[in-house]
Design a protein around this motif. Structure first.
Motif, short mmCIF file in Angstrom:
data_model
loop_
_atom_site.label_atom_id
_atom_site.label_comp_id
_atom_site.label_asym_id
_atom_site.label_seq_id
_atom_site.Cartn_x
_atom_site.Cartn_y
_atom_site.Cartn_z
N ILE A 127 -7.11 1.56 5.30
CA ILE A 127 -5.98 1.21 6.15
C ILE A 127 -6.29 1.76 7.54
N GLU A 149 -5.92 -4.71 4.69
CA GLU A 149 -6.99 -3.74 4.55
C GLU A 149 -8.24 -4.23 5.27
N ASN A 164 -12.18 -0.31 0.85
CA ASN A 164 -11.29 -0.75 1.92
C ASN A 164 -10.47 0.41 2.46
N TYR A 217 0.85 -1.20 0.00
CA TYR A 217 0.00 0.00 0.00
C TYR A 217 0.88 1.24 0.00
#
Length: 249
Positions: A159, A133, A157, A45
Motif C-alpha cells: 500500500i 495495491e 504488493n 485492506y
C-alpha cells in the motif's frame, strides 16, 4: 484489579499514515502475488489489531523488561510485571523472576494467576476504499555465496505512501501511570517508525497521528451518569496524553 468493578474507560482514536510503503502479509499466495497484502472478504485492506498490539507491546517491553532504564512510579521500580498488568497473561507466561512476581502481586494481588488484557485494539481499516495495491519484485540472495538463488524471484504488493488506516484503542480500568506507559510505547511511531513486513526492503515507515481521546471515570458522577444513561464519553485533550507526570527515572 477486579474487572467486575468499573473504574474508567478510555477510547483513543488516531490515523496511521504510510510514509513510504507498507506491507502486511496475509501469509497466502493470492492471484499474481507470492505475498499478498492482507484484506477482508470485501477486498478492504486492513492491519490486524493484534499486529499493532504486538508492535506496541514490544516497544513497552523495551522500556520495562529487565528494568533497563530504572523507570519508577513513586518509589516502585517498573518491570515486566507492568507489561503483564496491561497486556494480560496466563500463569504459564509468568517469569520466574521474583521481582516480576512481587510487582505483579502489588499490581493485581496474590490471587490472580491469569489476567485479561486491559487494552483492546480494533483492526485498522484503510480509510480510502478505492486504494489499489502496487506490485514490487524481490530476489532471494544466498547468504553463503552472495549470489542470486536460482528461481528465487518473487513478488509482493504494498500500500503506497499517503494512505491512512484508522486506529481505535479501548482501555478499561487503567491506572494513570499505565496510560503513560502506553504513551511511551507509542512515542516512536508518533514521529515515524518502521512497521509491518519486508522492512529490510526499505519499506514500512509509518507515523501515527492521534485524533481524539474520550473517557469516563467513575469518580466523576456527572460524566458517569452521561455514560450509563446516554452512552456519552467526555472529551480529553489528546495532546495532554503525551505529558508524562507519574513516571520518572
Amino acid at each position: 484489579m477486579n474487572f467486575s468493578q468499573f473504574k474508567n474507560r478510555y477510547v483513543i482514536t488516531g490515523e496511521l499514515v504510510v510514509e513510504n510503503a507498507l506491507h502486511i502479509g496475509s501469509g497466502k499466495v493470492e492471484g499474481d502475488f507470492d505475498s499478498a497484502f492482507i484484506k477482508t472478504g470485501e477486498n478492504g485492506y486492513y492491519i490486524p489489531g493484534s499486529s499493532f498490539k504486538g508492535y506496541l507491546r514490544s516497544k513497552v517491553e523495551g522500556f520495562l523488561v529487565g528494568a533497563p532504564f530504572g523507570l519508577k512510579v513513586g518509589t516502585d521500580l517498573l518491570n515486566e510485571g507492568d507489561v503483564f498488568g496491561i497486556f494480560g497473561y496466563t500463569s504459564s507466561d509468568i517469569s520466574k523472576d521474583d521481582k516480576v512476581k512481587e510487582r505483579l502481586s502489588k499490581i493485581l494481588g496474590k490471587d490472580f494467576k491469569n489476567f485479561a488484557s486491559k487494552l483492546h485494539i480494533s483492526d485498522l481499516k484503510i480509510m480510502d476504499n478505492n486504494t489499489k495495491e502496487v506490485t514490487r519484485d524481490g530476489i532471494k540472495i544466498s547468504r553463503k555465496t552472495g549470489a542470486t538463488v536460482k528461481g528465487a524471484k518473487f513478488d509482493y504488493n504494498v500500500i503506497e505512501k499517503g494512505n491512512r488506516f484508522l486506529l481505535e484503542m479501548t482501555l478499561e480500568n487503567i491506572e494513570d501511570y499505565q496510560l503513560e506507559i502506553i504513551m511511551l510505547g507509542l512515542k516512536d511511531i508518533l514521529s515515524g517508525d518502521l512497521f509491518g513486513g519486508k522492512l529490510s526492503r526499505g519499506i514500512g515507515k509509518c507515523r501515527l497521528e492521534l485524533k481524539s481521546c474520550k473517557f469516563v471515570d467513575s469518580n466523576d458522577k456527572e460524566s458517569l451518569k452521561n455514560y450509563i444513561f446516554k452512552g456519552d464519553l467526555k472529551n480529553k485533550d489528546v495532546n495532554a496524553l503525551n505529558k508524562i507526570t507519574k513516571i520518572s527515572l
